[in-house]
Design an enzyme around this catalytic site. Structure first.
Site: not given
Ligand code: ADP
Ligand code: MG
Length: 397
Positions: A119, A207
């Site tokens: 992530y 993101e």
């Protein structure tokens, strides 16, 4: 403003980030040519909607055992079959709400051989007044769960704006993501590239979930969610071209035409307030008395009668609205302007739900008189508490 994954990836690629080859598709008939343009033998068919959680999402109209919004395909024929099944259908994910979003675009992408899913995001960290990377080794489809259950696995690295991404920052990020060899070297180029894209394009969020380490040891951006700071869009005409208004709330689009700060919410009490802080407090107090706001709306400081009229129309257009609360503390904004705007709007669109009005401050008495003389069925309130109680009582019947 948000953009689609495929647009975000094209943008990141233009800065030099490693992304897979892919082709956006708007009609099922384009899917075959799109897949043939890719190397194969593994393809991925990805729903393009402005919401995450697509992989674990469910299509409303398809059966419970139908596959989700991100599908692997092992041949061109499978790509075509999936495209036919997905396009035009409504995908419900954790982020879309129960209504879901219609899938009008697909992205056909080269399948990657994934070793690990990481992530990575970049955001504005207000607590330190800096842009920060937020990373975790636990990337993939459940970062919310990781944040909840094992927050220590999420690591933040704030960037000094004078220096940009330094060698120490790269090392901290590589360590946090447990990258070595080729992957760590890739990190050394990728992190500064992403930071540069974020700053130059005035993003508010970037993101990448997942950022992957491939079987060959290299990094690749596998998903991209990009949001831009609306206040800076005027200097990015190229970004504005990527806007897909079909993904946005109609009421929010209308509000943006009048420069109103409006956010649609799920409750049933429409709110018209001046000042963001007062608007937040108004929403809080509605909740305190047991109801839910239908929207956030700040008409701003020196709003004109036309702007107030537009705002009122946007609120009444929402079929979920069962009552309206107007809460104005007149400073620069004059209460009589609000009153005139509301009356003009009611004359045009009618008033089918209870309306509670609290006017205080500049020209409050004049505003109240205008409303009282109008013959409108309005309940006036003395203060914020009184106003909230009255509108909640009216809505609950
Ligand atoms: P979302 O976050 O909306 O669910 P993603 O783009 O992150 O959508 O895709 C979900 C999952 O699908 C990823 O975590 C990854 O496991 C897999 N996936 C996505 N794109 C590819 C690809 N090009 N090759 C292989 N697997 C992929
Ligand atoms: Mg993702």
């Amino acid at each position: 403003m948000n953009i689609h994954e495929y647009q975000g990836k094209a943008l990141l690629k233009s800065f030099g980030a490693p992304v897979a080859e892919g082709v956006p598709v708007f009609k099922a008939s384009e899917a075959e040519a799109a897949a043939q343009a890719l190397p194969g033998p593994l393809y991925v068919v990805k729903s393009q909607i402005h919401a995450g959680g697509r992989g674990k999402g469910k299509f409303k109209e398809l059966g419970a055992d139908a596959k989700g919004g991100v599908r692997l395909a092992k041949s061109v024929a499978e790509v075509v079959a999936n495209a036919n099944e997905m396009l035009g259908h409504t995908l419900v994910t954790k982020q879309t709400g129960p209504a879901g979003k219609q899938v009008n675009r697909l992205y056909i992408e080269d399948g990657a051989d994934i070793e690990r899913e990481l992530y990575l995001s970049i955001l504005v960290d207000r607590s330190v007044g800096r842009i920060a990377f937020v990373v975790s080794t636990e990337g993939g489809m459940d970062i919310e769960g990781v944040a909840h259950d094992t927050p220590e696995k999420i690591i933040t690295v704030a960037i000094d704006p004078e220096k940009g991404v330094t060698a120490e920052d790269v090392k901290a990020l590589n360590d946090a993501l447990k990258l070595d060899g080729d992957a760590a070297r890739d990190g050394g180029t990728l992190f500064p590239i992403l930071y540069k894209a974020f700053v130059e394009k005035d993003m508010s969020l970037l993101e990448v979930n997942p950022l992957i380490v491939m079987k060959d040891g290299h990094l690749r951006v596998l998903d991209a969610k990009v949001s831009f700071d609306n206040n800076a869009l005027f200097r990015h005409p190229d970004v504005l071209e990527l806007r897909d208004t079909s993904e946005e709330d109609e009421k929010e689009i209308e509000a943006s035409k009048y420069d109103l700060a409006y956010v649609a919410l799920d409750g049933n009490i429409g709110c018209m307030v001046n000042g963001a802080g007062l608007a937040m407090a108004t929403m809080d107090i509605i909740k305190l008395y047991g109801a839910e706001p239908a929207n956030f709306l700040d008409v701003g400081g020196g709003a004109s009668k036309e702007k107030v009229t537009a705002a009122f129309k946007i609120i009444t257009r929402d079929p979920a609205v069962k009552g309206i609360l107007i809460n104005i503390f007149g400073g620069i904004m004059k209460c009589d302007i609000i009153a005139e705007g509301v009356i003009a709007a009611v004359k045009e669109v009618g008033l089918k739900v209870p309306l509670v009005v609290r006017l205080e401050g500049t020209n409050a008495e004049l505003g109240k008189k205008i409303i009282n003389d109008s013959g409108l069925n309005v309940v006036s309130a003395d203060d914020l508490d009184d106003a909230a109680k009255k509108i909640v009582a009216a809505v609950k019947g």
